[in-house]
Motif scaffolding. Structure first.
Motif, short mmCIF file in Angstrom:
data_model
loop_
_atom_site.label_atom_id
_atom_site.label_comp_id
_atom_site.label_asym_id
_atom_site.label_seq_id
_atom_site.Cartn_x
_atom_site.Cartn_y
_atom_site.Cartn_z
N ARG A 42 44.93 42.21 56.40
CA ARG A 42 44.14 42.29 55.21
C ARG A 42 44.45 41.42 54.00
NH1 ARG A 42 40.39 43.40 54.14
NH2 ARG A 42 39.96 45.20 53.00
N SER A 43 45.59 40.72 54.09
CA SER A 43 46.08 39.90 52.91
C SER A 43 47.08 38.74 53.52
CB SER A 43 47.13 40.79 51.88
OG SER A 43 47.74 40.05 51.16
N PRO A 44 46.48 37.53 53.00
CA PRO A 44 47.20 36.40 53.40
C PRO A 44 48.69 36.24 52.68
CG PRO A 44 45.46 35.78 51.77
CD PRO A 44 45.20 37.08 52.36
N VAL A 45 48.59 36.95 51.77
CA VAL A 45 50.09 37.28 50.92
C VAL A 45 51.06 37.94 51.62
CG1 VAL A 45 51.26 37.75 48.98
CG2 VAL A 45 48.99 36.78 48.54
N PHE A 46 50.52 39.01 52.17
CA PHE A 46 51.33 39.82 53.24
C PHE A 46 51.75 39.45 54.26
CE2 PHE A 46 49.52 43.89 50.89
CZ PHE A 46 50.79 44.06 50.13
N LYS A 88 46.46 39.89 43.05
CA LYS A 88 47.77 39.53 43.24
C LYS A 88 47.95 39.28 44.92
CE LYS A 88 52.50 41.51 42.72
NZ LYS A 88 53.27 42.59 42.25
N TYR A 89 47.42 40.03 45.74
CA TYR A 89 47.43 39.94 47.00
C TYR A 89 46.33 39.20 47.78
CZ TYR A 89 51.92 42.49 46.46
OH TYR A 89 53.07 43.15 46.18
N ASP A 90 45.50 38.60 47.05
CA ASP A 90 44.55 37.96 47.44
C ASP A 90 43.73 38.49 48.70
OD1 ASP A 90 42.82 35.58 47.86
OD2 ASP A 90 44.08 34.25 49.20
N ILE A 91 42.97 39.72 47.98
CA ILE A 91 42.20 40.49 49.19
C ILE A 91 40.71 40.60 48.33
CG2 ILE A 91 41.89 42.86 49.97
CD1 ILE A 91 44.68 43.49 49.59
#
Length: 325
Positions: free
Chosen positions: A181-185, A240-243
């Protein structure tokens, strides 16, 4: 006559038609403008009195059931507004369903403001009409078996393998779900970072309640009232997490119910949390659409305690807008 004479400016729920001059025995119909699921028209007819009509350009079934406030603001004098008592849950099908007759003489430039409070459509099963804005969100919530299983994985902590530490509590989640769901994660779990080794994520600027709402959205199980309660915090963490889908949903919703009662608080929060898209939209609502004049006393009080940089931005926007008039 220029094309701008027929153009109606809009935000998500507000339409504004600026008319420079309207001679006696004159009829004028605006260009179509989009609010909700429909294209709309305003028309004015000036004879001995002024007739204002608002109606949808229906090209399909299910006409809107509208609730709105309409006012006419004359630029001559002290910008005093003529305000209609308001329309609640009225079905609009044609140009005779809403007519406002104004007997007060209006000269020079004037502005017609229409602020839509709600738009509903009839339900096919004859139940209560549904708001299109609430419906638009609910349609994004899938009822598939896969999402039900994801929801159970979260609510019952089935094989969780990472812990999220919020400001006032912790909650278990699943790396694979977060990463998809998130490229940051995804990046966080793919590289040699401390979160990879410790199996924890610290989001200490978020409450456990907002964190739960965030995970419920990711797992496809967020409820409408929960979304409304935590949407500002959800906007921050989505950024913050690019969702992107969550960020867009929060952005659109925070704009959909903007009004003179909450715009100053929203403007302050958008500045505090560094949300430029929201701040720009709220500033436009206040300045370009002239809503500052509707809340003059509250706005003056706001200026006494608001962030100085924000106040400077507001006045820059006022000067730029008025310079263009």
């Amino acid at each position: 006559m220029s094309d701008s004479a027929y153009r109606v400016e809009t935000t998500s729920r507000l339409a504004q038609w600026r008319i420079d001059n309207l001679a006696s025995c004159t009829y004028r119909k605006s260009d179509p403008f989009k609010i909700g699921n429909w294209n709309w028209h305003l028309s004015v007819e000036k004879n001995q009195v002024l007739f204002i009509k608002l109606y949808p350009n229906l090209t399909r079934d299910n006409p809107p059931i509208a609730s709105f406030i309409i006012q006419v603001l004359c630029s001559v004098g002290d910008r005093k507004a003529l305000i209609h008592p308001g329309i609640t849950n009225k079905q609009l099908k044609n140009n005779d369903d809403f007519i406002w007759v104004i007997e007060t003489p209006l000269t020079g430039k004037f502005i017609i403001n229409v602020e839509f409070l709600d738009l509903k459509i009839s339900s096919p099963n004859d139940s209560e009409p549904c708001s299109i804005w609430a419906e638009g969100y609910s349609q994004r919530q899938s009822s598939s078996t896969a999402l039900s299983c994801l929801s159970r994985m979260l609510s019952e902590s089935i094989h969780t393998n990472i812990t999220i530490n919020a400001s006032n509590g912790s909650i278990g989640a699943h790396r694979a779900v977060l990463a998809t769901r998130s490229p940051v994660f995804w990046s966080m779990f793919s590289r040699d970072l401390k979160e990879k080794d410790l199996s924890t994520i610290n989001i200490t600027d978020m409450s456990i309640e907002s964190c739960q709402a965030f995970l419920n959205y990711i797992y496809g199980n967020i409820h409408w009232d929960e979304f409304l309660t935590h949407r500002l915090a959800l906007f921050q963490i989505a950024d913050k997490y690019d969702i992107s889908d969550l960020k867009e949903a929060c952005h659109e919703n925070l704009l959909e119910d903007i009004d003179t009662k909450n715009v100053l608080e929203r403007l302050q929060n958008s500045h505090l949390y560094q949300l430029p898209r929201l701040k720009s939209s709220y500033m436009r609502y206040l300045v370009e659409f002239g809503k500052i004049f509707d809340i003059r006393d509250h706005f003056n009080a706001f200026l006494q305690c608001a962030n100085r940089d924000l106040v400077a931005e507001i006045f820059d926007e006022i000067l730029a807008t008025w310079k263009g008039l």
